[in-house]
Design a protein around this motif. Structure first.
Motif, PDB file in Angstrom:
ATOM      1  N   ASN A  44      29.455  48.588  41.339  1.00  0.00           N
ATOM      2  CA  ASN A  44      30.348  48.019  42.287  1.00  0.00           C
ATOM      3  C   ASN A  44      29.733  47.378  43.454  1.00  0.00           C
ATOM      4  O   ASN A  44      29.723  46.338  44.025  1.00  0.00           O
ATOM      5  N   LEU A  45      28.741  48.248  43.864  1.00  0.00           N
ATOM      6  CA  LEU A  45      27.729  47.425  44.878  1.00  0.00           C
ATOM      7  C   LEU A  45      26.940  46.433  44.407  1.00  0.00           C
ATOM      8  O   LEU A  45      26.754  45.424  45.203  1.00  0.00           O
ATOM      9  N   MET A  46      26.430  46.247  43.056  1.00  0.00           N
ATOM     10  CA  MET A  46      25.642  45.125  42.735  1.00  0.00           C
ATOM     11  C   MET A  46      26.528  44.108  42.233  1.00  0.00           C
ATOM     12  O   MET A  46      26.167  43.071  42.704  1.00  0.00           O
ATOM     13  N   LEU A  47      27.599  44.409  41.349  1.00  0.00           N
ATOM     14  CA  LEU A  47      28.313  43.206  40.863  1.00  0.00           C
ATOM     15  C   LEU A  47      29.622  43.119  40.784  1.00  0.00           C
ATOM     16  O   LEU A  47      30.380  42.214  40.558  1.00  0.00           O
ATOM     17  N   GLY A  48      30.234  44.406  40.945  1.00  0.00           N
ATOM     18  CA  GLY A  48      31.760  44.923  40.664  1.00  0.00           C
ATOM     19  C   GLY A  48      32.581  43.866  41.427  1.00  0.00           C
ATOM     20  O   GLY A  48      33.389  43.352  40.800  1.00  0.00           O
ATOM     21  N   GLY A  49      32.429  43.798  42.753  1.00  0.00           N
ATOM     22  CA  GLY A  49      33.325  42.896  43.428  1.00  0.00           C
ATOM     23  C   GLY A  49      33.219  41.480  43.147  1.00  0.00           C
ATOM     24  O   GLY A  49      34.272  40.644  42.996  1.00  0.00           O
ATOM     25  N   ILE A  50      32.067  41.018  42.791  1.00  0.00           N
ATOM     26  CA  ILE A  50      31.959  39.521  42.468  1.00  0.00           C
ATOM     27  C   ILE A  50      32.748  39.428  41.168  1.00  0.00           C
ATOM     28  O   ILE A  50      33.304  38.270  40.798  1.00  0.00           O
ATOM     29  N   GLY A 232      27.300  36.625  48.370  1.00  0.00           N
ATOM     30  CA  GLY A 232      26.559  37.059  49.364  1.00  0.00           C
ATOM     31  C   GLY A 232      27.217  37.943  50.171  1.00  0.00           C
ATOM     32  O   GLY A 232      27.184  39.120  50.375  1.00  0.00           O
ATOM     33  N   TRP A 233      28.161  37.382  50.762  1.00  0.00           N
ATOM     34  CA  TRP A 233      29.291  38.027  51.729  1.00  0.00           C
ATOM     35  C   TRP A 233      30.064  38.945  50.806  1.00  0.00           C
ATOM     36  O   TRP A 233      30.543  39.996  51.480  1.00  0.00           O
ATOM     37  N   MET A 234      30.350  38.762  49.653  1.00  0.00           N
ATOM     38  CA  MET A 234      31.100  39.847  48.799  1.00  0.00           C
ATOM     39  C   MET A 234      30.399  40.823  48.832  1.00  0.00           C
ATOM     40  O   MET A 234      30.804  42.152  48.948  1.00  0.00           O
ATOM     41  N   PHE A 235      29.115  40.903  48.489  1.00  0.00           N
ATOM     42  CA  PHE A 235      28.171  41.927  48.543  1.00  0.00           C
ATOM     43  C   PHE A 235      28.123  43.005  49.916  1.00  0.00           C
ATOM     44  O   PHE A 235      28.328  44.010  49.805  1.00  0.00           O
ATOM     45  N   GLY A 236      28.416  42.128  50.903  1.00  0.00           N
ATOM     46  CA  GLY A 236      28.611  42.735  52.291  1.00  0.00           C
ATOM     47  C   GLY A 236      29.730  43.608  52.253  1.00  0.00           C
ATOM     48  O   GLY A 236      29.721  44.882  52.895  1.00  0.00           O
ATOM     49  N   TYR A 237      30.947  42.958  51.755  1.00  0.00           N
ATOM     50  CA  TYR A 237      32.074  43.771  51.793  1.00  0.00           C
ATOM     51  C   TYR A 237      31.889  45.006  50.810  1.00  0.00           C
ATOM     52  O   TYR A 237      32.492  46.089  51.124  1.00  0.00           O
ATOM     53  N   ILE A 238      31.426  44.838  49.663  1.00  0.00           N
ATOM     54  CA  ILE A 238      31.441  45.880  48.754  1.00  0.00           C
ATOM     55  C   ILE A 238      30.506  47.147  49.265  1.00  0.00           C
ATOM     56  O   ILE A 238      30.581  48.227  48.972  1.00  0.00           O
ATOM     57  N   ALA A 239      29.368  46.642  49.933  1.00  0.00           N
ATOM     58  CA  ALA A 239      28.449  47.642  50.540  1.00  0.00           C
ATOM     59  C   ALA A 239      29.203  48.464  51.765  1.00  0.00           C
ATOM     60  O   ALA A 239      28.811  49.747  51.695  1.00  0.00           O
TER      61      ALA A 239
END
Length: 529
Positions: A44-50, A232-239
């Motif tokens: 999820n941190l790396m690719l899940g949300g995308i 990029g921002w999606m990564f921020g949310y998942i983080a």
């Protein structure tokens, strides 16, 4: 989709029941459950949300934009993400032991050693989780929704069979210090094989929609920039969500150590939270995930054409349709949680006290079910607008609230109630997220049909509250009449649940909850056909 999701969640619940039956609620179960959460955390941190939220709108736009009707775009995306998944999986597997150290809290000794061993078995699942999500995105963008809802059933059946095999090999009462290498191999390999089979089961569905992967490496700068722009921002949310998961897991592991020192007579660590979360996902998944999956491609197409009123209409319909099930489920399951858990989980290696505590954590989680569902729907509106920056900022605010609540629970609550406090923090954070998201979406699309949604929610709560009160009355009365134990808990839950469902349906119809009438009419027509 709802039927497929129901089947996957029912078999998932059976898998959870078998885990409780086979592993119990203390060291063995904690080691297995924490390690089994790590693949999802890294993925999820790396690719899940995308993959689950951003790729579908991009694929839909490519279908409307490209002369080859997205075929080249789909092939390049599939190739790019497959390579990324391989790299991430190999790197995470090599770093399995340090990753465990991040999540372990105060866990030491044989339990920590077993957690690390399980992590080496489980972290390779990252690749297969990612491939399943990527295949589901391709299918959803092409209007095919059923297969991704049904294939988790296969995974659940495989892992349930593995757990039965573990019982036959190891028996009950096995601890982290006493489990044999053969039993560890069986659990580790069997659990990972389940997700491998689930992924393979999606391949025929891809063929039916006309997609056959032909690796393409002619990546285009504009496409990569588009993915990075939203990802990029999606990564921020998942983080932010993964930081919360990290803190929650560490806090639950701390609670486990404190509970053992205080001689609490039941499992009070990560396992109650994990099992309560699985039960909590049932009502949300049956309707919420089905609605989200169906609406995302449609809202993306409307947003691409600038038809904001249709985006609003889709959100309104999805919110009201989800709420007609989620609202009564939240209130009634909060009442029935302890009885349900005693009836379902207090078997084999799990004691009655441990099961009841799982039910209490589940009940607290259920109180946050409505804001959680609403927040998840609102996030999809942002994604259809290709806005991942706003969810990331909202996620930062909810993260702060959730972490503060978690540390507050550790500082204030007795060891045997800390995990229930973690569940309360989760609900509070989602309430804040849904309020912030509502205000910010209104500014972007000019409104969210708040009057219609508010009126429907008011009628649904007016019907659900008396149902929950009557269910509570039945539970209290049954406590005076029905003997304590698993059978008594089952009778109590069935009786109180039946009363609550009947009262809710009758009151909802009398209050004019049109969404329930439409849902029942649709279900009846499908059954007749």
């Amino acid at each position: 989709m709802a039927v497929g999701t129901l089947a996957s969640r029912v078999t998932g619940m059976l898998r959870t029941l078998m885990q409780a039956y086979a592993l119990g609620a203390v060291s063995m179960a904690d080691a297995y459950n924490v390690a089994n959460s790590l693949p999802n955390a890294v993925y999820n941190l790396m690719l899940g949300g995308i993959l689950t939220s951003v790729i579908v709108p991009l694929l839909v736009n490519a279908a409307n934009r490209d002369t080859d009707h997205r075929e080249g775009y789909d092939q390049r995306i599939f190739t790019l993400i497959t390579i990324a998944l391989l790299v991430i999986t190999v790197a995470a597997t090599v770093a399995a032991a340090p990753i465990v150290m991040l999540y372990r809290g105060s866990i030491t000794g044989p339990e920590l050693h077993l957690m690390v061993i399980f992590a080496y078995f489980f972290i390779p699942q990252i690749f297969f989780y990612g491939m399943s999500s990527l295949a589901a995105a391709i299918l959803n963008a092409r209007g095919s929704f059923a297969a991704p809802m049904w294939t988790p059933v296969i995974n659940n059946i495989v892992v349930t069979a593995v757990l039965l095999g573990f019982i036959s090999v190891a028996g009950f009462g096995v601890r982290a210090a006493t489990v044999t290498p053969g039993a560890i191999w069986l659990l580790g390999m069997g659990t990972t094989i389940g997700i491998v089979v689930q992924t393979a089961a999606l391949l025929p569905a891809l063929g039916r929609v006309g997609f056959r992967w032909r690796p393409r490496f002619d990546f285009r700068r504009a496409e990569l920039s588009e993915i990075w722009g939203v990802g990029g921002w999606m990564f921020g949310y998942i983080a932010t969500t993964q930081v919360v998961l990290l803190v929650t897991t560490r806090a639950a592991n701390e609670a486990s150590v404190l509970a053992a020192q205080a001689h609490v007579g039941y499992g009070a660590g990560y396992t109650p939270y994990a099992y309560a979360w699985q039960l909590f996902q049932m009502p949300y998944a049956i309707v919420g995930i089905s609605v989200i999956t169906a609406l995302l491609p449609r809202m993306s197409a409307h947003a691409a054409d600038g038809r904001w009123e249709r985006v609003t209409g889709d959100f309104s319909a999805g919110a009201r349709l989800s709420a007609v099930i989620v609202v009564p489920a939240a209130l009634v399951l909060a009442v029935l949680g302890p009885s349900l858990a005693e009836a379902l989980l207090a078997h084999g290696a799990t004691s009655l006290a441990s099961a009841r505590y799982m039910g209490e954590v589940f009940a607290v989680l259920c109180l946050g079910l409505v804001p959680y569902t609403m927040f998840q729907l609102q996030l999809r509106v942002f994604y259809t607008l290709h806005d991942t920056r706003t969810p990331a900022l909202i996620g930062a605010a909810t993260m702060i609230v959730n972490i503060a609540a978690n540390y507050g629970a550790l500082a204030v609550l007795p060891p045997g109630q800390i995990v229930a406090g973690l569940a309360a923090g989760f609900g509070l954070a989602n309430l804040l997220g849904s309020v912030l998201a509502w205000q910010l979406i209104r500014r972007k699309v000019g409104g969210l049909d708040g009057r219609a949604i508010g009126a429907s929610l008011l009628r649904m709560h007016a019907a659900a509250a008396p149902a929950a009160v009557l269910a509570l009355a039945v539970v209290l009365a049954a406590g005076l009449i029905v003997p304590a134990g698993r059978l008594g808990a089952l009778v109590t839950a069935l009786l109180a649940g039946a009363v609550a469902v009947l009262v809710y349906v009758l009151l909802a119809r009398s209050f004019g909850v049109a969404e329930l009438t439409e849902l029942l009419a649709d279900a009846t027509s499908r059954r007749h056909r």
